[in-house]
Design an enzyme around this catalytic site. Structure first.
Site, PDB file in Angstrom:
ATOM      1  CG  HIS A 134      -2.626  11.055  13.083  1.00  0.00           C
ATOM      2  ND1 HIS A 134      -1.337  11.488  12.416  1.00  0.00           N
ATOM      3  CD2 HIS A 134      -3.359  10.563  11.961  1.00  0.00           C
ATOM      4  CE1 HIS A 134      -1.271  10.839  11.439  1.00  0.00           C
ATOM      5  NE2 HIS A 134      -2.383  10.144  10.958  1.00  0.00           N
ATOM      6  CB  CYS A 171      -0.972   7.465  12.563  1.00  0.00           C
ATOM      7  SG  CYS A 171      -1.019   7.442  10.578  1.00  0.00           S
ATOM      8  CG  ASN A 207      -1.301  11.316   7.478  1.00  0.00           C
ATOM      9  OD1 ASN A 207      -0.424  11.043   8.480  1.00  0.00           O
ATOM     10  ND2 ASN A 207      -2.271  10.534   7.422  1.00  0.00           N
TER      11      ASN A 207
HETATM   12  N1  ACO Z   1      -8.066  15.480  -6.318  1.00  0.00           N
HETATM   13  C1  ACO Z   1      -9.238  15.567  -7.028  1.00  0.00           C
HETATM   14  N2  ACO Z   1     -10.292  14.692  -6.789  1.00  0.00           N
HETATM   15  C2  ACO Z   1     -10.285  13.691  -5.934  1.00  0.00           C
HETATM   16  C3  ACO Z   1      -8.944  13.418  -5.241  1.00  0.00           C
HETATM   17  C4  ACO Z   1      -7.788  14.656  -5.637  1.00  0.00           C
HETATM   18  N3  ACO Z   1      -6.612  14.437  -4.801  1.00  0.00           N
HETATM   19  N4  ACO Z   1      -8.657  12.203  -4.505  1.00  0.00           N
HETATM   20  C5  ACO Z   1     -10.089  11.807  -5.033  1.00  0.00           C
HETATM   21  N5  ACO Z   1     -10.713  12.429  -5.751  1.00  0.00           N
HETATM   22  C6  ACO Z   1     -12.125  12.288  -6.137  1.00  0.00           C
HETATM   23  C7  ACO Z   1     -12.452  10.735  -6.192  1.00  0.00           C
HETATM   24  O1  ACO Z   1     -12.156  10.387  -7.583  1.00  0.00           O
HETATM   25  C8  ACO Z   1     -13.996  10.859  -6.023  1.00  0.00           C
HETATM   26  O2  ACO Z   1     -14.601  11.537  -7.082  1.00  0.00           O
HETATM   27  P1  ACO Z   1     -16.032  10.495  -7.820  1.00  0.00           P
HETATM   28  O3  ACO Z   1     -16.880  11.188  -7.174  1.00  0.00           O
HETATM   29  O4  ACO Z   1     -15.849  11.164  -9.311  1.00  0.00           O
HETATM   30  O5  ACO Z   1     -15.659   9.233  -7.774  1.00  0.00           O
HETATM   31  C9  ACO Z   1     -14.206  12.439  -5.183  1.00  0.00           C
HETATM   32  O6  ACO Z   1     -13.014  13.055  -5.438  1.00  0.00           O
HETATM   33  C10 ACO Z   1     -14.522  12.015  -3.713  1.00  0.00           C
HETATM   34  O7  ACO Z   1     -13.753  11.184  -3.242  1.00  0.00           O
HETATM   35  P2  ACO Z   1     -13.940  10.676  -1.732  1.00  0.00           P
HETATM   36  O8  ACO Z   1     -12.812   9.609  -1.508  1.00  0.00           O
HETATM   37  O9  ACO Z   1     -15.412  10.161  -1.379  1.00  0.00           O
HETATM   38  O10 ACO Z   1     -13.459  11.817  -1.122  1.00  0.00           O
HETATM   39  P3  ACO Z   1     -13.428  12.077   0.618  1.00  0.00           P
HETATM   40  O11 ACO Z   1     -14.344  13.493   0.753  1.00  0.00           O
HETATM   41  O12 ACO Z   1     -13.975  11.047   1.272  1.00  0.00           O
HETATM   42  O13 ACO Z   1     -11.967  12.651   0.628  1.00  0.00           O
HETATM   43  C11 ACO Z   1      -9.941  11.575   1.883  1.00  0.00           C
HETATM   44  C12 ACO Z   1     -10.774  11.543   0.370  1.00  0.00           C
HETATM   45  C13 ACO Z   1      -9.407  12.913   2.046  1.00  0.00           C
HETATM   46  C14 ACO Z   1      -8.984  10.628   1.712  1.00  0.00           C
HETATM   47  C15 ACO Z   1     -10.778  11.227   3.052  1.00  0.00           C
HETATM   48  O14 ACO Z   1     -11.759   9.981   2.818  1.00  0.00           O
HETATM   49  C16 ACO Z   1      -9.875  10.983   4.424  1.00  0.00           C
HETATM   50  O15 ACO Z   1      -9.331  11.995   4.650  1.00  0.00           O
HETATM   51  N6  ACO Z   1     -10.070   9.601   4.845  1.00  0.00           N
HETATM   52  C17 ACO Z   1      -9.350   9.266   5.990  1.00  0.00           C
HETATM   53  C18 ACO Z   1      -7.715   9.221   5.790  1.00  0.00           C
HETATM   54  C19 ACO Z   1      -7.309   8.676   7.145  1.00  0.00           C
HETATM   55  O16 ACO Z   1      -7.270   9.079   7.970  1.00  0.00           O
HETATM   56  N7  ACO Z   1      -6.221   7.934   6.895  1.00  0.00           N
HETATM   57  C20 ACO Z   1      -5.676   7.273   7.946  1.00  0.00           C
HETATM   58  C21 ACO Z   1      -4.267   7.713   8.198  1.00  0.00           C
HETATM   59  S1  ACO Z   1      -3.067   7.677   7.107  1.00  0.00           S
HETATM   60  C22 ACO Z   1      -1.938   6.886   7.512  1.00  0.00           C
HETATM   61  O17 ACO Z   1      -1.926   6.162   8.675  1.00  0.00           O
HETATM   62  C23 ACO Z   1      -0.649   6.831   7.048  1.00  0.00           C
END
Ligand code: ACO
Length: 328
Positions: free
Chosen positions: A251, A112, A281
């Site tokens: 980003h 990224c 993203n």
């Molecule tokens: N729809 C519904 N529920 C979902 C989904 C979805 N798409 N995805 C995950 N869940 C569920 C999980 O299973 C979990 O359920 P559980 O509590 O029963 O286990 C619950 O939602 C919470 O999941 P978390 O992973 O804790 O959700 P979080 O609030 O952390 O959000 C996310 C997830 C959006 C991925 C976040 O962590 C994030 O944005 N992280 C950073 C991503 C990033 O910056 N990546 C780097 C760049 S990517 C690149 O370089 C290409």
């Protein structure tokens, strides 16, 4: 001598995947995606279209904005983690698609942060009087490495390309950058197979190891910390203050990450350009597309100081400090 951004451009494939469409693909909901990420829709390149096709269009758009012909380019730097092929580089393929040859063309692999790394490399190539003008393009077909059975990643990603034309000038433009990395976090964000460590095989395909894998929760925290660090470091390095900055082009990984950075730095959220709702993203392509859209919306005026900031696989993180020279 300075190095300025002479023009910006972007290209987004026409196919739109909305959150409602995602509900048909995996067990998710518009409500979950919107509240957790800020994303409402993303673009997907049609079958047969690859990163070089997107990148070529973005460069042509940027050349138009800069009022130059692509023949004037001395170099093409392409940031991508979704190249058309392992080799030749996507930059070489773009060069050929533009009808050019004999240019300097190579890819940058910094996920990224790739476009930000590219701008700094371009600044150095020009400032040392080695070359006069070039294109920095970021082109990503993230859909090609997206696992559409994994709801925790597939709702986040999209395809697109953005570009900037950079050239030598009497004026000051790209002032400087902060670039950093830490390979120790390799497994938080990676595509495990397909390279020399774990070549593609029936096993890797069956086990979906050629797709992007991500540990969202730890990355979320690291993203906020490293993006704040990148902004603070580049401002310190060039003796500037947060108040001097008119607009930040971040980003677009998660709306809550962007708001978290603004809050931690005590900067108004309105100073951060956000378009994540429309495109999700797109890895390296997020920042140049956001820069192009902010420029075309008239949000950046001549003389404004702006910052780019990014974070991604590597891990890598970076920021560029830019004085805008376009406009009256
Ligand atoms: N729809 C519904 N529920 C979902 C989904 C979805 N798409 N995805 C995950 N869940 C569920 C999980 O299973 C979990 O359920 P559980 O509590 O029963 O286990 C619950 O939602 C919470 O999941 P978390 O992973 O804790 O959700 P979080 O609030 O952390 O959000 C996310 C997830 C959006 C991925 C976040 O962590 C994030 O944005 N992280 C950073 C991503 C990033 O910056 N990546 C780097 C760049 S990517 C690149 O370089 C290409």
């Amino acid at each position: 001598m300075g190095v300025v951004i002479e023009g910006t451009g972007s290209y987004l494939p026409e196919i739109v995947l909305t959150n409602k469409d995602m509900e048909m693909i995996v067990d998710t909901s518009d409500e979950w995606i919107t509240t957790r990420t800020g994303i409402k829709e993303r673009r997907v390149a049609p079958k047969g279209m690859a990163s070089s096709d997107l990148g070529k269009e973005a460069i042509l758009d940027a050349c138009k904005d800069a009022k130059i012909s692509s023949e004037e380019l001395d170099f093409i730097l392409c940031a991508t983690i979704t190249p058309d092929k392992f080799f030749p580089s996507t930059a070489c393929l773009i060069e050929h698609k533009l009808g050019l040859k004999g240019k300097v063309a190579f890819d940058i692999s910094a996920a990224c942060s790739g476009f930000l790394y590219g701008l700094e490399i371009a600044r150095n190539l020009i400032e040392t009087n080695t070359y006069k003008k070039g294109a920095v393009v970021a082109a990503e077909c993230m859909s090609r490495i997206t696992d559409y059975t994994d709801r925790s990643t597939c709702v986040l990603l999209g395809d697109g390309a953005g570009a900037a034309i950079v050239s030598s000038s009497e004026e000051e433009g790209i002032i400087g950058s902060f670039l950093a990395s830490d390979g120790g976090y390799e497994e938080l964000l990676h595509a495990p197979a397909g390279g020399s460590r774990l070549p593609s095989s029936f096993y890797t395909v069956e086990n979906r190891l050629n797709f992007m894998k991500m540990e969202g929760q730890p990355l979320f925290k690291i993203a906020i910390i490293t993006m704040c660090e990148a902004i603070n470091k580049v401002l310190d390095k060039y003796g500037m203050k947060k108040e001097d900055i008119s607009l930040v082009i971040p980003h677009q990984a998660n709306l809550r990450i962007i708001l978290g950075v603004a809050k931690n730095l005590k900067m108004p959220a309105e100073k951060f350009f956000i378009n994540i709702e429309k495109y999700g993203n797109m890895s390296a392509a997020c920042v140049p597309i956001a820069l192009d859209h902010a420029h075309r919306k008239g949000l950046i005026k001549k003389g404004d100081y702006i910052l780019t900031v990014s974070f991604g696989g590597g891990l890598t993180w970076a920021s560029n400090l830019i004085k805008w020279t376009k406009g009256d």
